[in-house]
Write an enzyme that holds these catalytic residues in place. Sequence first.
Site, PDB file in Angstrom:
ATOM      1  N   THR A 166      10.030  -4.065   2.164  1.00 49.92           N
ATOM      2  CA  THR A 166       9.735  -3.186   0.718  1.00 49.92           C
ATOM      3  C   THR A 166      11.109  -2.816   0.292  1.00 49.92           C
ATOM      4  O   THR A 166      12.140  -2.756   0.802  1.00 49.92           O
ATOM      5  CB  THR A 166       9.115  -1.966   1.255  1.00 49.92           C
ATOM      6  OG1 THR A 166       7.889  -2.147   1.998  1.00 49.92           O
ATOM      7  CG2 THR A 166       9.061  -0.771   0.408  1.00 49.92           C
ATOM      8  N   ARG A 194      -6.006  -3.137  -0.178  1.00 44.00           N
ATOM      9  CA  ARG A 194      -5.243  -2.387   0.765  1.00 44.00           C
ATOM     10  C   ARG A 194      -4.149  -1.747  -0.106  1.00 44.00           C
ATOM     11  O   ARG A 194      -3.400  -2.413  -0.743  1.00 44.00           O
ATOM     12  CB  ARG A 194      -4.697  -3.084   1.833  1.00 44.00           C
ATOM     13  CG  ARG A 194      -4.110  -2.119   2.985  1.00 44.00           C
ATOM     14  CD  ARG A 194      -2.617  -2.286   2.675  1.00 44.00           C
ATOM     15  NE  ARG A 194      -1.655  -1.401   3.757  1.00 44.00           N
ATOM     16  CZ  ARG A 194      -0.409  -1.365   3.769  1.00 44.00           C
ATOM     17  NH1 ARG A 194       0.249  -1.986   2.614  1.00 44.00           N
ATOM     18  NH2 ARG A 194       0.278  -0.879   4.594  1.00 44.00           N
TER      19      ARG A 194
END
Length: 316
Positions: A166, A194
Site C-alpha cells: 500500500t 472487499r
Amino acid sequence: MKPVIVVHGGAGRIFKEREEGSRAGVVRAALRGYGILKQGGSALDAVEEAVRSMEDDPHFNAGCGSVLNEKGEVEMDAIIMDGKNLDSGAVSAVKCIANPIKLARLVMEKTKHMLLTDRGAHLFALGMGIPETPGEKLITERSRDRWKKNLEPDSNPEEFQKDLGTVGAVAIDSEGNVACATSTGGLSNKLIGRVGDTACIGSGGYADNCSGAASTTGHGESIMKVVLARLILYHMEQGMTPEMAADTALDYMKTRVGGLGGVIVVNNSGEWAARFSTKQMSWATVKENQLHYGIYAGERQTKSVDEALTSESEGF
C-alpha cells in the site's frame, strides 16, 4: 513553518529483488512532493502528487501493480484528507482507473459526499472526464503470477499478504496545513467488493491541523478494528511525539488484535516518524533539504536533496 513530507510504500516483507525498486520509488515520490512544498504549494497537492507517483510505479500495490481479487481483477481503494477543515474524499473497489487518489480528491472537492464506491465511483469518474484505463494495463506479471499461485489447492494466501505495498504520504506545508493520502490494491485474492482500511477515514489515514497527519499500511482488518490513524493522532493530542504515538498505537494493534502494520506521521510542528511492526517498510522523508529513507528497522540513509535529484536523473 518549514515544509515536511513523509511517504511509505507499504509495510510487510519486501523481497530482496524488489528492495532497490521500492527504495527508488519512495525516494522519487518524496522528492516530487517536496518539490511542490518548496515552491509554496499546499500539503494537499504534495501528498496527492507523491501518491500518484507511486500508483504509476509497478513496484507498489496501488494503481498499476495492484494485486488481484479472487476473479483476477484489480479493485482499488484510496483516500485523501485536508487537515485544515477535515474535508476528505475516498473511493473504494474502483476499477479501470490509473490514479484512484486523483478520483478521491475529486470526490472531496466536487461532491457533498466523502466516499464513492464501485459503479458509482466509476460513473463519477466518467462524469469528471477521467479517462478509463483498460483493466489489463493495471495488471503486472507479478500480480497475475501471485494470483495463480494463491488459487493452487495447497497455497497459503496469508503468506503472500505479507508483501503488501500500500502507498501513502503525509505532509505539512509552509502555512502549517497538514494532509494525508493513501492508496492500495488491497489483499491478493480478496473477495470481490472487499474494502479494507485505506478508504475508511481514521483507519487508512487522518489529518487535522490541531495535531498532525498519519497514513497507515498493513493488515487492513486489524487497522480498522483499532482505527489506527486516528488513534495515533489521539496519542499526539495527549502530548506524545510522533514516534512514541506511532509505536504505542502499533503495539496496541499487535497485542489487542494480533495485527501488524506500519505508519508515517507528521505533527503540526513538523516533527515526523516512520514506524512499523512488520519486517520491513519502504519509506522516505524530506525536511530542510535533507532526504532520509530506509526499508529495514533502524535503517536511515541520508542525502541532500540536490544529491538525490542528481542521482534520480541518472536513474538512482
